[in-house]
Design a protein around this motif. Sequence first.
Motif, PDB file in Angstrom:
ATOM      1  N   PRO A 118      42.220  37.480  37.841  1.00 54.90           N
ATOM      2  CA  PRO A 118      43.027  38.605  37.350  1.00 54.90           C
ATOM      3  C   PRO A 118      44.013  39.093  38.409  1.00 54.90           C
ATOM      4  O   PRO A 118      43.870  38.793  39.605  1.00 54.90           O
ATOM      5  N   VAL A 119      44.996  39.876  37.977  1.00 60.20           N
ATOM      6  CA  VAL A 119      46.059  40.352  38.864  1.00 60.20           C
ATOM      7  C   VAL A 119      46.143  41.874  38.803  1.00 60.20           C
ATOM      8  O   VAL A 119      46.089  42.469  37.725  1.00 60.20           O
ATOM      9  N   ILE A 120      46.278  42.481  39.966  1.00 58.58           N
ATOM     10  CA  ILE A 120      46.574  43.906  40.078  1.00 58.58           C
ATOM     11  C   ILE A 120      48.017  43.983  40.553  1.00 58.58           C
ATOM     12  O   ILE A 120      48.330  43.607  41.686  1.00 58.58           O
ATOM     13  N   ALA A 121      48.934  44.424  39.696  1.00 57.94           N
ATOM     14  CA  ALA A 121      50.363  44.281  39.974  1.00 57.94           C
ATOM     15  C   ALA A 121      51.130  45.581  39.804  1.00 57.94           C
ATOM     16  O   ALA A 121      50.754  46.445  38.997  1.00 57.94           O
ATOM     17  N   ALA A 172      43.521  40.838  28.041  1.00 58.96           N
ATOM     18  CA  ALA A 172      44.070  41.391  29.279  1.00 58.96           C
ATOM     19  C   ALA A 172      43.867  40.422  30.439  1.00 58.96           C
ATOM     20  O   ALA A 172      42.852  39.722  30.519  1.00 58.96           O
ATOM     21  N   THR A 173      44.844  40.388  31.349  1.00 62.79           N
ATOM     22  CA  THR A 173      44.733  39.512  32.530  1.00 62.79           C
ATOM     23  C   THR A 173      44.906  40.299  33.828  1.00 62.79           C
ATOM     24  O   THR A 173      44.975  39.701  34.904  1.00 62.79           O
ATOM     25  N   GLY A 174      45.001  41.628  33.736  1.00 60.83           N
ATOM     26  CA  GLY A 174      45.135  42.420  34.948  1.00 60.83           C
ATOM     27  C   GLY A 174      45.361  43.875  34.652  1.00 60.83           C
ATOM     28  O   GLY A 174      45.321  44.314  33.497  1.00 60.83           O
ATOM     29  N   VAL A 175      45.612  44.647  35.705  1.00 56.66           N
ATOM     30  CA  VAL A 175      45.953  46.056  35.577  1.00 56.66           C
ATOM     31  C   VAL A 175      47.217  46.323  36.386  1.00 56.66           C
ATOM     32  O   VAL A 175      47.515  45.625  37.353  1.00 56.66           O
ATOM     33  N   PHE A 176      47.958  47.348  35.979  1.00 54.22           N
ATOM     34  CA  PHE A 176      49.199  47.707  36.661  1.00 54.22           C
ATOM     35  C   PHE A 176      49.046  49.017  37.420  1.00 54.22           C
ATOM     36  O   PHE A 176      48.237  49.872  37.059  1.00 54.22           O
ATOM     37  N   PHE A 177      49.857  49.162  38.480  1.00 57.02           N
ATOM     38  CA  PHE A 177      50.016  50.474  39.106  1.00 57.02           C
ATOM     39  C   PHE A 177      51.485  50.875  38.985  1.00 57.02           C
ATOM     40  O   PHE A 177      52.379  50.035  38.978  1.00 57.02           O
ATOM     41  N   ASP A 178      51.726  52.179  38.877  1.00 56.01           N
ATOM     42  CA  ASP A 178      53.040  52.682  38.487  1.00 56.01           C
ATOM     43  C   ASP A 178      53.995  52.916  39.647  1.00 56.01           C
ATOM     44  O   ASP A 178      55.204  52.964  39.457  1.00 56.01           O
ATOM     45  N   GLU A 179      53.459  53.105  40.849  1.00 59.36           N
ATOM     46  CA  GLU A 179      54.305  53.410  41.995  1.00 59.36           C
ATOM     47  C   GLU A 179      53.936  52.538  43.180  1.00 59.36           C
ATOM     48  O   GLU A 179      52.775  52.140  43.335  1.00 59.36           O
ATOM     49  N   GLN A 180      54.921  52.240  44.012  1.00 62.08           N
ATOM     50  CA  GLN A 180      54.658  51.467  45.232  1.00 62.08           C
ATOM     51  C   GLN A 180      54.200  52.426  46.327  1.00 62.08           C
ATOM     52  O   GLN A 180      54.887  52.683  47.309  1.00 62.08           O
ATOM     53  N   GLN A 210      36.338  49.074  37.187  1.00 62.81           N
ATOM     54  CA  GLN A 210      35.629  49.669  36.051  1.00 62.81           C
ATOM     55  C   GLN A 210      35.792  48.894  34.749  1.00 62.81           C
ATOM     56  O   GLN A 210      35.128  49.204  33.759  1.00 62.81           O
ATOM     57  N   VAL A 211      36.677  47.897  34.727  1.00 67.68           N
ATOM     58  CA  VAL A 211      36.952  47.185  33.477  1.00 67.68           C
ATOM     59  C   VAL A 211      36.486  45.731  33.574  1.00 67.68           C
ATOM     60  O   VAL A 211      36.166  45.231  34.652  1.00 67.68           O
ATOM     61  N   SER A 212      36.473  45.080  32.430  1.00 64.28           N
ATOM     62  CA  SER A 212      36.069  43.676  32.364  1.00 64.28           C
ATOM     63  C   SER A 212      37.248  42.835  31.881  1.00 64.28           C
ATOM     64  O   SER A 212      37.801  43.090  30.799  1.00 64.28           O
ATOM     65  N   ILE A 213      37.640  41.851  32.700  1.00 62.82           N
ATOM     66  CA  ILE A 213      38.754  40.973  32.360  1.00 62.82           C
ATOM     67  C   ILE A 213      38.265  39.529  32.377  1.00 62.82           C
ATOM     68  O   ILE A 213      37.634  39.087  33.338  1.00 62.82           O
ATOM     69  N   SER A 214      38.561  38.824  31.321  1.00 61.95           N
ATOM     70  CA  SER A 214      38.079  37.460  31.146  1.00 61.95           C
ATOM     71  C   SER A 214      38.879  36.468  32.004  1.00 61.95           C
ATOM     72  O   SER A 214      40.114  36.449  31.955  1.00 61.95           O
ATOM     73  N   CYS A 215      38.168  35.635  32.750  1.00 58.55           N
ATOM     74  CA  CYS A 215      38.819  34.566  33.515  1.00 58.55           C
ATOM     75  C   CYS A 215      39.524  33.587  32.570  1.00 58.55           C
ATOM     76  O   CYS A 215      40.614  33.085  32.864  1.00 58.55           O
ATOM     77  N   GLU A 216      38.897  33.350  31.436  1.00 59.37           N
ATOM     78  CA  GLU A 216      39.466  32.428  30.439  1.00 59.37           C
ATOM     79  C   GLU A 216      40.792  32.954  29.902  1.00 59.37           C
ATOM     80  O   GLU A 216      41.749  32.197  29.692  1.00 59.37           O
ATOM     81  N   ALA A 217      40.870  34.278  29.667  1.00 57.54           N
ATOM     82  CA  ALA A 217      42.115  34.876  29.187  1.00 57.54           C
ATOM     83  C   ALA A 217      43.229  34.708  30.213  1.00 57.54           C
ATOM     84  O   ALA A 217      44.394  34.484  29.856  1.00 57.54           O
TER      85      ALA A 217
END
Length: 395
Positions: free
Chosen positions: A313-316, A336-344, A358-365
């Motif tokens: 997964p990606v945190i971007a 879902a394949t990741g989560v986003f953050f809104d500010e640098q 806190q969330v579950s993201i599938s490697c297959e997805a």
Amino acid sequence: MKVAKIAEADRYARTVQAVKAKKVAIVCEWLVTYAGSEKVLEQLLKCFPQAALFCVCDFLPDKDRAFLQGKLPKTTFIQRLPLSRKKYRSYLPLMPLAIEQLDVSGYDLVISSSHAVAKGILTGPDQVHICYVHSPMRYAWDLQHQYLKESGLDRGIKGWLARAILHYMRLWDYRTANGVDYFIANSRFIAKRIKKVYGREAEVIYPPVDVEGFEYCEDKENYYLTASRMVPYKKVKLIVEAFNEMPERELVVIGDGPDFKKIQEIAGDNVQLLGYQPDDVLRKYMQHAKAFVFAAEEDFGITPVEAQACGTPVIAYGRGGALETVRGYRQGTSDATGVFFDEQTVASIKEAVEHFEQVSISCEACRKNAERFGVKAFTDAIMSYCYEIDKTRIN
């Protein structure tokens, strides 16, 4: 209906062969390494094996030349200027003149792969010029102020000279857009920039990612990963600062560049800086990382796709191409394949990491999403686009 589909497929096959039989010129900027734009060039050369290759200058080391498939590019006078091997970027003000000296008048189809000046190649009314845009000249348009500041050219006589040169580059860049018949953007984000800068519509064809070269893996370890060249806009320093405030989270950093020593000086005990690593080592870390952290605003961003190809997964940062290559987590979704953050900012990255925990993201997805950007998807899209253009022009 079935007969009509067969007839259309037959026409497509014949048209593709006709396109491949045309005299084709492929134009790019400088050839100095094998990276993102060069991977696009590699596939264009495979689509059009008969093509002649043109560029501003060619300083590729022998070990990286295989992707050119034996072609020797025709270069410009920039190739022979003093210190051009190491200082070719310093000759940017001369590159508009240089690219216009390349003679492609004997070719039916001209394809430019452009992030600076390649789109300025001169073509005639009977030629078709397709421009694949990685980005309009970033440092001449909306990122000018950031570029000048990071280069120490935001004040003084050198600063005024740099601004004058960039003003000239903008005028030239806008004017030469008229010489392009069809624009292709490498993302919807870049298509918007093309519309803003040139006032032109662009087809979106995502660049090719070697998805098959990254092995899928569900065996994850307890570390986060980031990997990129260490330059200011990649925001690696920001990621390290965020993890410094999360000592319970381990971060592995792969890459080298001008900012390496600065980042090394601030890295906490939970941050492991590995510097440059060969591809096989990078892939191994990508396969086993808990998540890949990506804080840059990129036009497309190949590395997050490569991470997803590994099932990671990606945190971007939620701007630019990442919004098209990463599927952000939403409650109740399974793709879902990741989560986003809104500010640098450090706080925003920390919040995103905690959210990810806190969330579950599938490697297959993740793997399935990455396959949308494979090499075959790119080459099929390019040939289909050329087919549609040829069909339109004939009709």
